[in-house]
Design a protein around this motif. Structure first.
Motif, mmCIF file in Angstrom:
data_model
loop_
_atom_site.group_PDB
_atom_site.id
_atom_site.type_symbol
_atom_site.label_atom_id
_atom_site.label_comp_id
_atom_site.label_asym_id
_atom_site.label_seq_id
_atom_site.Cartn_x
_atom_site.Cartn_y
_atom_site.Cartn_z
ATOM 1 N N ASP A 163 17.011 -14.947 -13.894
ATOM 2 C CA ASP A 163 15.996 -15.743 -13.220
ATOM 3 C C ASP A 163 16.269 -16.704 -11.858
ATOM 4 O OD1 ASP A 163 13.939 -15.477 -16.010
ATOM 5 O OD2 ASP A 163 15.552 -17.620 -17.240
ATOM 6 N N ARG A 164 17.867 -16.861 -12.487
ATOM 7 C CA ARG A 164 17.741 -17.842 -10.625
ATOM 8 C C ARG A 164 17.452 -17.013 -10.089
ATOM 9 N NH1 ARG A 164 20.973 -17.691 -7.240
ATOM 10 N NH2 ARG A 164 22.086 -15.828 -7.152
ATOM 11 N N HIS A 165 17.308 -15.773 -9.422
ATOM 12 C CA HIS A 165 17.277 -14.648 -8.777
ATOM 13 C C HIS A 165 15.987 -14.100 -8.562
ATOM 14 C CE1 HIS A 165 18.943 -11.845 -5.827
ATOM 15 N NE2 HIS A 165 17.352 -11.171 -6.321
ATOM 16 N N PHE A 166 15.222 -14.297 -9.293
ATOM 17 C CA PHE A 166 13.950 -13.495 -8.828
ATOM 18 C C PHE A 166 13.091 -14.533 -9.800
ATOM 19 C CE2 PHE A 166 16.256 -9.462 -10.311
ATOM 20 C CZ PHE A 166 15.901 -8.756 -9.589
ATOM 21 N N GLY A 167 13.177 -15.298 -10.212
ATOM 22 C CA GLY A 167 11.962 -16.427 -10.623
ATOM 23 C C GLY A 167 12.067 -16.205 -12.329
ATOM 24 N N SER A 168 11.165 -16.754 -12.725
ATOM 25 C CA SER A 168 10.506 -16.395 -14.199
ATOM 26 C C SER A 168 9.406 -15.072 -14.187
ATOM 27 C CB SER A 168 9.909 -17.476 -14.571
ATOM 28 O OG SER A 168 9.068 -17.296 -15.613
ATOM 29 N N THR A 169 10.544 -13.906 -14.583
ATOM 30 C CA THR A 169 9.375 -13.389 -14.448
ATOM 31 C C THR A 169 9.989 -11.879 -15.600
ATOM 32 O OG1 THR A 169 9.406 -10.226 -13.569
ATOM 33 C CG2 THR A 169 11.612 -11.854 -13.858
ATOM 34 N N ALA A 191 6.896 -14.226 -19.281
ATOM 35 C CA ALA A 191 7.726 -14.791 -17.508
ATOM 36 C C ALA A 191 8.256 -16.738 -18.109
ATOM 37 C CB ALA A 191 7.066 -15.058 -16.491
ATOM 38 N N LYS A 192 8.893 -17.835 -18.304
ATOM 39 C CA LYS A 192 8.653 -19.144 -18.643
ATOM 40 C C LYS A 192 7.557 -19.468 -17.339
ATOM 41 C CE LYS A 192 13.423 -18.155 -20.395
ATOM 42 N NZ LYS A 192 14.874 -18.836 -20.214
ATOM 43 N N GLU A 248 6.729 -22.308 -15.273
ATOM 44 C CA GLU A 248 7.756 -22.913 -13.793
ATOM 45 C C GLU A 248 7.392 -25.040 -14.540
ATOM 46 O OE1 GLU A 248 9.454 -21.989 -11.481
ATOM 47 O OE2 GLU A 248 9.006 -19.459 -12.300
#
Length: 183
Positions: A120-126, A175-176, A178
Protein backbone atom coordinates in the motif's frame (compact mmCIF):
# COMPACT_ATOMS: atom_id res chain seq x y z
CA UNK A 1 9.58 -1.80 -2.15
CA UNK A 2 11.91 -1.96 0.83
CA UNK A 3 14.48 -4.78 0.92
CA UNK A 4 13.65 -5.65 4.54
CA UNK A 5 10.34 -5.35 6.39
CA UNK A 6 9.87 -5.73 10.12
CA UNK A 7 6.76 -6.76 12.04
CA UNK A 8 6.28 -7.41 15.73
CA UNK A 9 7.86 -10.89 15.66
CA UNK A 10 9.19 -11.28 12.13
CA UNK A 11 11.75 -10.00 9.66
CA UNK A 12 10.79 -10.22 6.00
CA UNK A 13 13.94 -10.09 3.88
CA UNK A 14 15.21 -10.75 0.38
CA UNK A 15 15.72 -14.38 -0.58
CA UNK A 16 19.25 -15.76 -0.30
CA UNK A 17 20.91 -18.75 -1.93
CA UNK A 18 21.14 -20.54 1.42
CA UNK A 19 17.32 -20.35 1.80
CA UNK A 20 17.11 -23.21 -0.70
CA UNK A 21 17.82 -25.70 2.12
CA UNK A 22 14.77 -24.57 4.12
CA UNK A 23 12.64 -24.29 0.98
CA UNK A 24 13.49 -27.88 0.04
CA UNK A 25 12.96 -29.14 3.60
CA UNK A 26 9.61 -27.48 4.31
CA UNK A 27 8.40 -27.59 0.71
CA UNK A 28 8.92 -31.36 0.59
CA UNK A 29 6.11 -31.73 3.12
CA UNK A 30 3.18 -32.90 0.97
CA UNK A 31 0.73 -30.94 3.16
CA UNK A 32 2.52 -27.74 2.09
CA UNK A 33 3.43 -28.67 -1.49
CA UNK A 34 -0.12 -29.71 -2.45
CA UNK A 35 -1.47 -26.31 -1.40
CA UNK A 36 0.80 -24.49 -3.85
CA UNK A 37 0.73 -24.54 -7.60
CA UNK A 38 4.48 -24.52 -8.10
CA UNK A 39 6.02 -26.88 -5.52
CA UNK A 40 6.87 -30.35 -6.76
CA UNK A 41 6.74 -33.30 -4.38
CA UNK A 42 9.28 -34.12 -3.23
CA UNK A 43 11.06 -30.76 -3.54
CA UNK A 44 14.76 -31.56 -4.12
CA UNK A 45 17.43 -29.02 -3.27
CA UNK A 46 18.25 -28.35 -6.93
CA UNK A 47 14.60 -27.44 -7.58
CA UNK A 48 14.57 -25.14 -4.55
CA UNK A 49 17.73 -23.44 -5.79
CA UNK A 50 16.13 -22.92 -9.19
CA UNK A 51 12.92 -21.60 -7.59
CA UNK A 52 14.90 -18.96 -5.68
CA UNK A 53 16.80 -17.96 -8.83
CA UNK A 54 13.49 -17.69 -10.70
CA UNK A 55 11.87 -15.55 -7.97
CA UNK A 56 14.87 -13.23 -7.90
CA UNK A 57 14.77 -12.90 -11.71
CA UNK A 58 11.06 -12.07 -11.54
CA UNK A 59 11.87 -9.46 -8.86
CA UNK A 60 14.48 -7.81 -11.11
CA UNK A 61 11.83 -7.60 -13.85
CA UNK A 62 9.35 -5.99 -11.43
CA UNK A 63 7.00 -8.98 -11.65
CA UNK A 64 7.50 -10.38 -8.13
CA UNK A 65 8.27 -9.09 -4.67
CA UNK A 66 9.15 -12.23 -2.68
CA UNK A 67 10.31 -12.08 0.93
CA UNK A 68 11.76 -14.81 3.11
CA UNK A 69 9.88 -14.94 6.42
CA UNK A 70 12.19 -15.22 9.43
CA UNK A 71 11.65 -14.91 13.15
CA UNK A 72 13.41 -11.98 14.79
CA UNK A 73 16.76 -13.15 16.13
CA UNK A 74 16.89 -16.13 13.75
CA UNK A 75 18.03 -15.78 10.12
CA UNK A 76 16.56 -19.16 9.08
CA UNK A 77 13.68 -18.92 6.62
CA UNK A 78 10.36 -20.34 7.85
CA UNK A 79 8.30 -19.43 4.79
CA UNK A 80 7.82 -17.01 1.92
CA UNK A 81 5.34 -14.21 1.32
CA UNK A 82 5.10 -12.75 -2.17
CA UNK A 83 3.32 -10.24 -4.36
CA UNK A 84 3.54 -11.10 -8.04
CA UNK A 85 2.16 -10.44 -11.51
CA UNK A 86 2.07 -12.87 -14.37
CA UNK A 87 2.53 -9.97 -16.82
CA UNK A 88 3.39 -6.28 -16.39
CA UNK A 89 -0.22 -5.16 -16.94
CA UNK A 90 -1.79 -7.72 -14.57
CA UNK A 91 -3.06 -6.92 -11.08
CA UNK A 92 -0.87 -7.91 -8.14
CA UNK A 93 -1.51 -11.36 -6.70
CA UNK A 94 -0.73 -12.39 -3.17
CA UNK A 95 0.81 -15.70 -2.10
CA UNK A 96 2.49 -17.22 0.93
CA UNK A 97 3.40 -20.43 2.69
CA UNK A 98 4.75 -21.26 6.16
CA UNK A 99 6.69 -24.37 7.24
CA UNK A 100 4.54 -26.80 9.23
CA UNK A 101 6.52 -26.43 12.50
CA UNK A 102 5.40 -22.77 12.51
CA UNK A 103 1.69 -23.29 11.81
CA UNK A 104 -0.89 -22.03 14.30
CA UNK A 105 1.28 -19.18 15.63
CA UNK A 106 -0.17 -16.36 13.52
CA UNK A 107 3.03 -15.98 11.49
CA UNK A 108 1.23 -16.20 8.11
CA UNK A 109 -1.21 -13.42 9.03
CA UNK A 110 1.56 -11.26 10.50
CA UNK A 111 3.85 -11.65 7.48
CA UNK A 112 0.98 -10.97 5.09
CA UNK A 113 -0.08 -7.81 6.97
CA UNK A 114 3.52 -6.57 6.83
CA UNK A 115 3.79 -7.09 3.08
CA UNK A 116 0.34 -5.63 2.43
CA UNK A 117 1.24 -2.47 4.36
CA UNK A 118 4.43 -2.10 2.30
CA UNK A 119 2.50 -2.72 -0.93
CA UNK A 120 0.00 0.00 0.00
CA UNK A 121 2.87 2.37 0.81
CA UNK A 122 4.76 1.58 -2.39
CA UNK A 123 1.95 1.07 -4.95
CA UNK A 124 -0.78 3.16 -3.36
CA UNK A 125 -4.19 1.76 -2.77
CA UNK A 126 -4.47 -1.01 -5.32
CA UNK A 127 -6.61 -4.13 -5.41
CA UNK A 128 -4.85 -7.38 -4.54
CA UNK A 129 -5.88 -10.80 -5.79
CA UNK A 130 -5.32 -14.23 -4.29
CA UNK A 131 -6.26 -17.79 -4.99
CA UNK A 132 -6.50 -20.65 -2.54
CA UNK A 133 -7.28 -24.29 -3.14
CA UNK A 134 -10.78 -25.12 -1.94
CA UNK A 135 -9.43 -27.82 0.38
CA UNK A 136 -7.26 -25.30 2.28
CA UNK A 137 -9.66 -23.69 4.78
CA UNK A 138 -6.83 -22.42 7.02
CA UNK A 139 -5.38 -20.30 4.22
CA UNK A 140 -8.85 -19.10 3.25
CA UNK A 141 -9.37 -17.90 6.86
CA UNK A 142 -6.03 -16.05 6.80
CA UNK A 143 -6.98 -14.24 3.60
CA UNK A 144 -10.44 -13.35 4.89
CA UNK A 145 -8.90 -11.94 8.12
CA UNK A 146 -6.70 -9.78 5.89
CA UNK A 147 -9.74 -8.28 4.16
CA UNK A 148 -9.86 -10.48 1.07
CA UNK A 149 -13.35 -11.36 -0.15
CA UNK A 150 -14.30 -14.30 -2.36
CA UNK A 151 -15.17 -13.10 -5.85
CA UNK A 152 -17.66 -15.92 -6.33
CA UNK A 153 -15.42 -17.37 -9.02
CA UNK A 154 -13.45 -20.59 -8.93
CA UNK A 155 -10.99 -22.10 -11.37
CA UNK A 156 -9.26 -25.38 -11.87
CA UNK A 157 -5.61 -24.61 -11.05
CA UNK A 158 -2.73 -27.01 -11.57
CA UNK A 159 -0.78 -28.20 -8.52
CA UNK A 160 2.61 -29.72 -9.34
CA UNK A 161 2.60 -31.76 -6.12
CA UNK A 162 -0.83 -33.23 -6.88
CA UNK A 163 0.04 -33.64 -10.57
CA UNK A 164 -3.45 -32.48 -11.46
CA UNK A 165 -5.77 -29.53 -11.36
CA UNK A 166 -7.77 -28.76 -8.24
CA UNK A 167 -10.53 -26.27 -7.56
CA UNK A 168 -9.23 -22.87 -6.46
CA UNK A 169 -11.31 -20.09 -4.89
CA UNK A 170 -10.49 -16.60 -6.19
CA UNK A 171 -10.41 -13.70 -3.73
CA UNK A 172 -9.77 -9.99 -3.94
CA UNK A 173 -8.93 -7.25 -1.50
CA UNK A 174 -10.44 -4.12 -3.02
CA UNK A 175 -8.42 -0.94 -3.26
CA UNK A 176 -8.71 0.98 -0.03
CA UNK A 177 -10.46 4.32 -0.40
CA UNK A 178 -8.08 7.24 -0.18
CA UNK A 179 -8.60 9.26 2.98
CA UNK A 180 -8.62 13.01 2.89
CA UNK A 181 -6.22 14.93 5.09
CA UNK A 182 -8.99 17.46 5.79
CA UNK A 183 -11.39 14.93 7.32
Amino acid sequence: MKKTLETERLILRQLRDEDAVALSKYGSNFDIARMTGSFPHPFPLISAEFKILHLRAQHRRGLAFPYAITEKGNESMIGIVDLFRRAETDDLEFGYWIGEPFWGKGFASEACRGLMAEADRHFGSTPLKAGVFSDNPASLRVLEKLGFKPTGKTEAYFSMARLKKAESVLLERPAKPETSLTE
